[in-house]
Design a protein around this motif. Structure first.
Motif, mmCIF file in Angstrom:
data_model
loop_
_atom_site.group_PDB
_atom_site.id
_atom_site.type_symbol
_atom_site.label_atom_id
_atom_site.label_comp_id
_atom_site.label_asym_id
_atom_site.label_seq_id
_atom_site.Cartn_x
_atom_site.Cartn_y
_atom_site.Cartn_z
ATOM 1 N N ALA A 118 3.448 -7.538 -0.520
ATOM 2 C CA ALA A 118 4.525 -7.447 0.467
ATOM 3 C C ALA A 118 3.892 -7.070 1.802
ATOM 4 O O ALA A 118 3.145 -6.092 1.879
ATOM 5 C CB ALA A 118 5.559 -6.406 0.064
ATOM 6 N N HIS B 132 4.829 -12.059 -2.057
ATOM 7 C CA HIS B 132 4.010 -11.981 -3.266
ATOM 8 C C HIS B 132 2.580 -12.404 -2.953
ATOM 9 O O HIS B 132 2.331 -13.136 -1.994
ATOM 10 C CB HIS B 132 4.587 -12.828 -4.411
ATOM 11 N N SER C 170 5.179 -2.095 -1.971
ATOM 12 C CA SER C 170 5.584 -3.081 -2.968
ATOM 13 C C SER C 170 5.767 -2.388 -4.310
ATOM 14 O O SER C 170 5.241 -1.310 -4.545
ATOM 15 C CB SER C 170 4.542 -4.193 -3.084
#
Length: 148
Positions: free
Chosen positions: A42, A105, A137
């Motif tokens: 992220a 991702h 993340s």
């Protein structure tokens, strides 16, 4: 070669050197692509500098998420030929062809380099400079659904 109780027949030509791969086909005018992918789970994309890649020999184009947006290319999610709950439409996430603004991702494509050879595309892709601002993340589903 066997896999379970069935004999695999599709591998024999390739393991014996008689198969043909797509890279074995030489045609004039073929272009090749290499993708610059996010190393972050992220992150916010602060900037993408494509100038060094664009000037690399053999490069036809270097595309970013902004180019995709300008071309009107939206989500690449495709609706499978099934219905959702109670016959409704499935909820499909927005999936851009190239990330713009943020990555969600590891491995998400952020730029595409199109060139006259696979080697030129790969070499030029390594000259695309992306600056990221790392974001927190979560990789555990239980943690992901917790508040905050």
């Amino acid at each position: 070669m066997t896999a379970g109780p069935f004999r695999r027949v599709e591998d024999e030509a390739f393991v014996s050197g008689r198969g043909r791969y797509i890279d074995d086909i030489a045609k004039d005018g073929i272009a090749f692509a290499a993708f610059v992918r996010s190393p972050h789970a992220a992150a916010r994309i602060v900037s993408i500098d494509t100038e060094r890649a664009r000037s690399f020999p053999g490069v036809i184009a270097v595309l970013t998420g902004k180019d995709m947006e300008a071309a009107g290319i939206g989500s690449i999610s495709l609706h499978p030929p099934i219905s959702g709950r109670n016959g409704g439409k499935l909820a499909l996430p927005f999936r851009p062809s190239l990330a713009s603004g943020r990555v969600m991702h590891v491995g998400e494509p952020v730029a595409a380099v199109i060139a006259t050879s696979a080697t030129a595309a790969q070499d030029a892709s390594e000259r695309v400079d992306v600056v990221y601002e790392d974001m927190p993340s979560v990789s555990d589903v239980r943690a992901a659904v917790k508040p905050g």
